[in-house]
Design a protein around this motif. Structure first.
Motif, PDB file in Angstrom:
ATOM      1  N   MET A  56       0.828  -1.199   0.000  1.00 44.04           N
ATOM      2  CA  MET A  56       0.000   0.000   0.000  1.00 44.04           C
ATOM      3  C   MET A  56       0.866   1.254   0.000  1.00 44.04           C
ATOM      4  N   GLY A  57       1.958   1.208   0.729  1.00 40.59           N
ATOM      5  CA  GLY A  57       2.857   2.350   0.783  1.00 40.59           C
ATOM      6  C   GLY A  57       3.464   2.690  -0.563  1.00 40.59           C
ATOM      7  N   VAL A  58       3.749   1.669  -1.351  1.00 39.28           N
ATOM      8  CA  VAL A  58       4.294   1.882  -2.695  1.00 39.28           C
ATOM      9  C   VAL A  58       3.234   2.495  -3.610  1.00 39.28           C
ATOM     10  N   LEU A  59       2.015   1.967  -3.529  1.00 35.24           N
ATOM     11  CA  LEU A  59       0.938   2.448  -4.399  1.00 35.24           C
ATOM     12  C   LEU A  59       0.452   3.843  -4.033  1.00 35.24           C
ATOM     13  N   HIS A  60       0.567   4.192  -2.748  1.00 33.59           N
ATOM     14  CA  HIS A  60       0.020   5.461  -2.275  1.00 33.59           C
ATOM     15  C   HIS A  60       1.063   6.237  -1.465  1.00 33.59           C
ATOM     16  N   PRO A  61       2.031   6.836  -2.136  1.00 26.79           N
ATOM     17  CA  PRO A  61       3.078   7.578  -1.423  1.00 26.79           C
ATOM     18  C   PRO A  61       2.561   8.826  -0.711  1.00 26.79           C
ATOM     19  N   ASP A  62       1.333   9.232  -1.021  1.00 29.69           N
ATOM     20  CA  ASP A  62       0.743  10.403  -0.387  1.00 29.69           C
ATOM     21  C   ASP A  62      -0.084  10.050   0.846  1.00 29.69           C
ATOM     22  N   ILE A  63       0.090   8.822   1.350  1.00 31.05           N
ATOM     23  CA  ILE A  63      -0.579   8.388   2.574  1.00 31.05           C
ATOM     24  C   ILE A  63       0.475   7.839   3.531  1.00 31.05           C
ATOM     25  N   ASN A  64       0.341   8.149   4.815  1.00 25.82           N
ATOM     26  CA  ASN A  64       1.237   7.618   5.838  1.00 25.82           C
ATOM     27  C   ASN A  64       0.611   6.368   6.442  1.00 25.82           C
ATOM     28  N   TYR A  65       1.388   5.301   6.520  1.00 24.29           N
ATOM     29  CA  TYR A  65       0.884   4.026   7.028  1.00 24.29           C
ATOM     30  C   TYR A  65       1.600   3.637   8.320  1.00 24.29           C
ATOM     31  N   ILE A  66       0.809   3.159   9.278  1.00 20.76           N
ATOM     32  CA  ILE A  66       1.353   2.670  10.541  1.00 20.76           C
ATOM     33  C   ILE A  66       0.781   1.284  10.801  1.00 20.76           C
ATOM     34  N   GLY A  67       1.654   0.306  10.988  1.00 19.83           N
ATOM     35  CA  GLY A  67       1.223  -1.055  11.275  1.00 19.83           C
ATOM     36  C   GLY A  67       1.435  -1.397  12.740  1.00 19.83           C
TER      37      GLY A  67
END
Length: 216
Positions: A56-67
């Motif tokens: 998801m991080g690769v597809l959406h660089p304009d979103i911050n992801y936290i797992g």
């Protein structure tokens, strides 16, 4: 499935504090400062080995992801994936999902993902299911208005339970799929479990559940 214990995992995670955030409570209400931008924040609870979140991080660089993942031996693989890809928009917390209120402020999160969580099939374990009303109350508090929970599982029983749980909580259901890989849904990123199960011909269930606007 038995987890392989890796005694060196905790120390290795601590060596990469820019990926696995140490003392996350210090960043409560200030996660956008940590990422250095004003992008939306999406959280995956029970992130496992990180394949979904990294994708998801690769597809959406304009979103911050936290797992969020409490098992350090599992999270080690996720950390290594981000280390190799050098993705600045993916971080992890080696913490328990039940402690989310300690790490995030009210309405700080834009979306929650729940992927292939333990179904806890016995009735006495209902409160442990991540789609139980107690957890929904937690997500609602941390999500922005009209925030969404995106849910995927291979377990039909858990899916049926979750649909009922979402509906009883007053959430609105969207994109309900009883066979995701044969649907017209676009942009799906698979988890490790999803790849394994789909190769066996098993159905993947998916839905999006949206909280209704809170009254002032």
């Amino acid at each position: 499935m038995r987890l392989r214990h890796k005694p060196w995992a905790t120390e290795e995670l601590e060596r990469h504090p820019h990926i696995v955030i140490q003392n996350p409570s210090q960043h409560k209400g200030k996660w956008k400062e940590l990422f250095g931008n004003d992008h939306p924040i999406h959280v995956e609870v029970g992130t496992g080995k990180g394949q979904f979140l990294v994708g998801m991080g690769v597809l959406h660089p304009d979103i911050n992801y936290i797992g969020i993942e409490k098992y350090d031996s599992v999270l080690l693989t996720a950390m290594e994936r981000v280390k190799e890809s050098e993705q600045p928009n993916v971080k992890f917390l080696n913490e328990d999902v039940g402690e989310l209120l300690d790490f995030f402020s009210d309405e700080e999160i834009d979306r929650v993902y729940i992927n292939f969580t333990d179904p806890w099939p016995k009735n006495r374990h209902e409160k442990r299911r991540l789609t139980y009303k107690g957890y929904l109350r937690l997500y609602e508090q941390l999500l922005k208005r009209n925030g969404e929970v995106h849910f995927k599982t291979d377990n039909q029983g858990l899916f049926e339970y979750s649909l009922e749980s979402f509906a009883n909580y007053g959430m609105t259901l969207h994109q309900v799929s009883l066979d995701l890989h044969r649907s017209n849904y676009k942009g799906n990123v698979m988890t490790e479990y999803e790849e394994k199960f789909s190769k066996k011909g098993m159905r993947i269930y998916r839905c999006e559940a949206q909280f209704r606007s809170r009254k002032n």
